[in-house]
Design an enzyme around this catalytic site. Structure first.
Site, PDB file in Angstrom:
ATOM      1  N   ARG A 141       0.922  -1.362   0.021  1.00 27.18           N
ATOM      2  CA  ARG A 141       0.445   0.299  -0.066  1.00 27.18           C
ATOM      3  C   ARG A 141       0.856   1.527  -0.349  1.00 27.18           C
ATOM      4  NH1 ARG A 141      -4.705  -2.211   3.786  1.00 27.18           N
ATOM      5  NH2 ARG A 141      -5.995  -3.780   1.817  1.00 27.18           N
ATOM      6  N   TYR A 163      -6.214  -1.159  -6.972  1.00 28.72           N
ATOM      7  CA  TYR A 163      -5.654  -2.308  -6.100  1.00 28.72           C
ATOM      8  C   TYR A 163      -5.194  -2.009  -4.957  1.00 28.72           C
ATOM      9  CZ  TYR A 163      -1.286  -0.971  -9.035  1.00 28.72           C
ATOM     10  OH  TYR A 163       0.001  -1.265  -9.250  1.00 28.72           O
ATOM     11  N   GLU A 164      -4.762  -3.387  -4.417  1.00 27.47           N
ATOM     12  CA  GLU A 164      -4.236  -2.925  -2.976  1.00 27.47           C
ATOM     13  C   GLU A 164      -5.475  -2.443  -1.591  1.00 27.47           C
ATOM     14  OE1 GLU A 164      -1.564  -4.808  -1.850  1.00 27.47           O
ATOM     15  OE2 GLU A 164      -1.398  -4.778  -4.394  1.00 27.47           O
ATOM     16  N   GLY A 165      -6.822  -2.704  -1.901  1.00 27.44           N
ATOM     17  CA  GLY A 165      -7.483  -2.435  -1.087  1.00 27.44           C
ATOM     18  C   GLY A 165      -7.991  -0.765  -1.883  1.00 27.44           C
TER      19      GLY A 165
END
Length: 592
Positions: free
Chosen positions: A296, A440-442
């Protein structure tokens, strides 16, 4: 054709003058990172990014990664050689443990190199970037045998790494995952299932790929409490540590996506693939979060990186492109028209991006130093404070830097007019590549909910109170500095608004949770605006003291723009928080 120049001098200003990294020389790895050594490292890294990675960005996007009939994947021309140069230069192991072949230098230097490489070639940077994230998870949760087996080859760049979370039916809600792990009696597990959106899942640049895969052991509890993490190498590892026969791992397809075409985003199929538990049974999510948190921060840096490279190209174009005359009279009367840099609206787009870039870079480096302190300081309380700030800032960085990075890529594309829409100039690629970082990555809405729902109340609000106290102390210490007032006053106003929003959540979100959801994104951006204003105030304090040095007058001018033209957004964000959820939730679902 697009170009890129790594902002080494700006980074050195931050490391040496603003954050005084040399004061951390007592920490492991920092003693070797003297100012001269750091400058040499960064200039060498900049050279690699500018001369090797950047020239492959446009061609790599146009060629893309391709899946062949046998299931193998071919990366674009030049990528394998570039990866070899990257690995041989020691960049993958820059901050890795020296016991396994790394250089043991501060993580902060790795974060800086991440910006340079992501600006030069974001799709390429994801190949070594995923490897470094997988290495971090193995370093923290792997057994000694696993570390000895995998880390040296990954640091060397001969093997790479990935993370496998998402499945067709579950993304953020990992409790729904179906990939199963069956114990085999010899300490291994048979892994079966399908994962999607796996960056660098298959490629031709390394001889082996170390997949970290979330799966559920037979009989494990339902939901996230029953998830375990496994190391599943693409090729079996022989007794002598070399790569052996193919494991039951295959690439079913490459996703056809909006951007980062040169990175192979794969559908991965696991058919009784041999895997090995990393960490404890049913504790896989905690182990994977080591990699996810690092990822992140890496994605946040991608937002900054695309904003930076887009700005550089737009600024160069604006100084060269002739169109119209300045409103105040011709600035280049000897030419048929003035360069568009004379127009206020063009300058607004450029300065909006630049003011963000310089503050965001400081924000990233400040947070990266917190990570180094959290992992390396001998003092428990110091480690705790740094770790609190790192956890608090991770969703802010990921959400705010990627949202604003994309917006700035669009702004800079706009400077080009119609040429910004044409592929050869590279601007539309920056826009397409930047877009994924918000997802992406949350996805960023999840980051905002994580900030408001988990990070703010954690440990009784200890982290956010520490941040408020740090900024408050800075303002108190500098309250009589008239020269700093153009930076301190907007910071004080923004801090007051952030504290008001925080208090409003405390008073209105517990009884009505939708209020937290409704205001979370506005709160996240309000937090980011204030954090970057704090960075500008710290930079301005140094720039004022060194105002006769090259670049300091420009630094102060850009900072004043941030505070005059961007910080007023804080009021809008506060209004969005205190508006609550009523109007958002009033419309019945079937009316949409």
């Amino acid at each position: 054709m697009p170009s890129y120049k790594a902002p080494v001098d700006d980074v050195l200003f931050l490391l040496n003058d603003v954050f005084e990294m040399q004061k951390l020389s007592n920490l492991p790895g920092f003693g070797d990172a003297t100012p001269d050594v750091v400058e040499a490292i960064l200039r060498e890294g900049a050279k690699l990014c500018e001369e090797t990675l950047q020239p492959l960005n446009l061609s790599g996007d146009q060629e893309g990664a391709r899946r062949l009939d046998d299931g193998s994947v071919k990366t674009p021309k030049g990528f394998k050689a570039a990866h070899e140069a990257y690995a041989q230069g020691g960049w993958i192991g820059l901050a890795a443990d020296a016991d396994h072949g790394g250089q043991g230098l501060p993580y902060t230097l790795g974060a800086i190199m991440n910006e340079f490489s992501s600006s030069a070639n974001m799709a390429f940077s994801m190949y070594p970037g995923l490897t470094m994230g997988a290495m971090a998870a193995i370093q923290v949760h792997g057994s000694d045998e696993q570390k000895q087996t995998y880390l040296p080859r990954m640091i060397e760049g001969v093997w790479s790494g990935t993370m496998n979370l998402t499945e067709p039916h579950c993304g953020t809600d990992l409790g729904l995952l179906k990939t199963k792990a069956v114990p085999q009696g010899d300490g291994s597990y048979a892994i079966t299932g399908q994962k999607i959106f796996i960056s660098a899942g298959e490629q031709d640049i390394t001889e082996n790929i170390v997949h970290l895969v979330l799966a559920r052991i037979e009989g494990a509890p339902a939901g996230v409490k029953g998830i375990s993490l496994f190391i599943v190498p693409r090729n079996h590892v022989n007794a002598d540590g070399s790569s052996g026969a193919r494991n039951g791992v295959s690439c079913g397809a490459i996703e056809h996506k909006m951007g980062i075409h040169a990175n192979s985003t794969c559908v991965m199929n696991y058919d009784d693939a041999k895997g090995f538990l990393i960490g404890q049974e049913n504790k896989g999510l905690a182990a994977m979060f080591v990699m996810m948190n690092e990822a992140r921060l890496g994605v946040a840096i991608q937002g900054l990186a695309q904003s930076e490279v887009a700005y550089q190209n737009a600024a160069a174009y604006a100084k060269d492109r002739l169109q119209g005359r300045a409103l105040s009279g011709a600035k280049a009367p000897e030419k048929p028209a003035d360069p568009i840099i004379v127009h206020p609206d063009v300058r607004k787009n450029l300065l909006t991006a630049r003011a963000f870039n310089e503050a965001a870079r400081a924000f990233v480096i400040w947070t990266a130093l917190q990570s180094d302190i959290a992992h390396r300081s001998p003092d428990e309380k110091t480690r705790q404070t740094a770790d609190d700030l790192l956890g608090l800032m991770t969703p802010v960085l990921k959400g705010v830097l990627t949202d604003r990075g994309f917006d700035n890529a669009v702004r800079c594309q706009q400077v080009f007019g119609g040429h910004g829409y044409i592929a050869e100039w590279g601007m539309e690629q920056f826009v397409r590549d930047a877009r994924i970082a918000q997802i992406y990555e949350g996805a960023n809405g999840i980051q905002a909910l994580d900030l408001v729902g988990r990070k703010l109340p954690a440990n009784g609000g200890r982290a956010v109170m520490a941040f408020f106290a740090e900024v408050g102390a800075f303002l108190k210490d500098n309250k009589d500095d008239a020269d700093l007032a153009p930076f301190a006053k907007p910071l004080k106003a923004g801090l007051d608004q952030l504290q008001q929003a925080t208090m409003w959540f405390m008073q209105n979100a517990m009884a009505k949770p939708d209020n937290a959801g409704a205001g979370s994104t506005d709160y996240m951006h309000l937090f980011g605006l204030v954090a970057m204003s704090y960075m500008w105030a710290k930079m301005a304090k140094v720039a004022l003291a060194k105002k006769d040095a090259p670049g300091m007058a420009e630094k102060l001018a850009v900072g004043r723009f941030y505070n005059e033209r961007i910080m007023p957004e804080c009021g809008m964000r506060l209004a969005g928080v205190v508006a609550g959820a009523d109007s958002l939730m009033a419309l019945p679902s079937d009316a949409f």
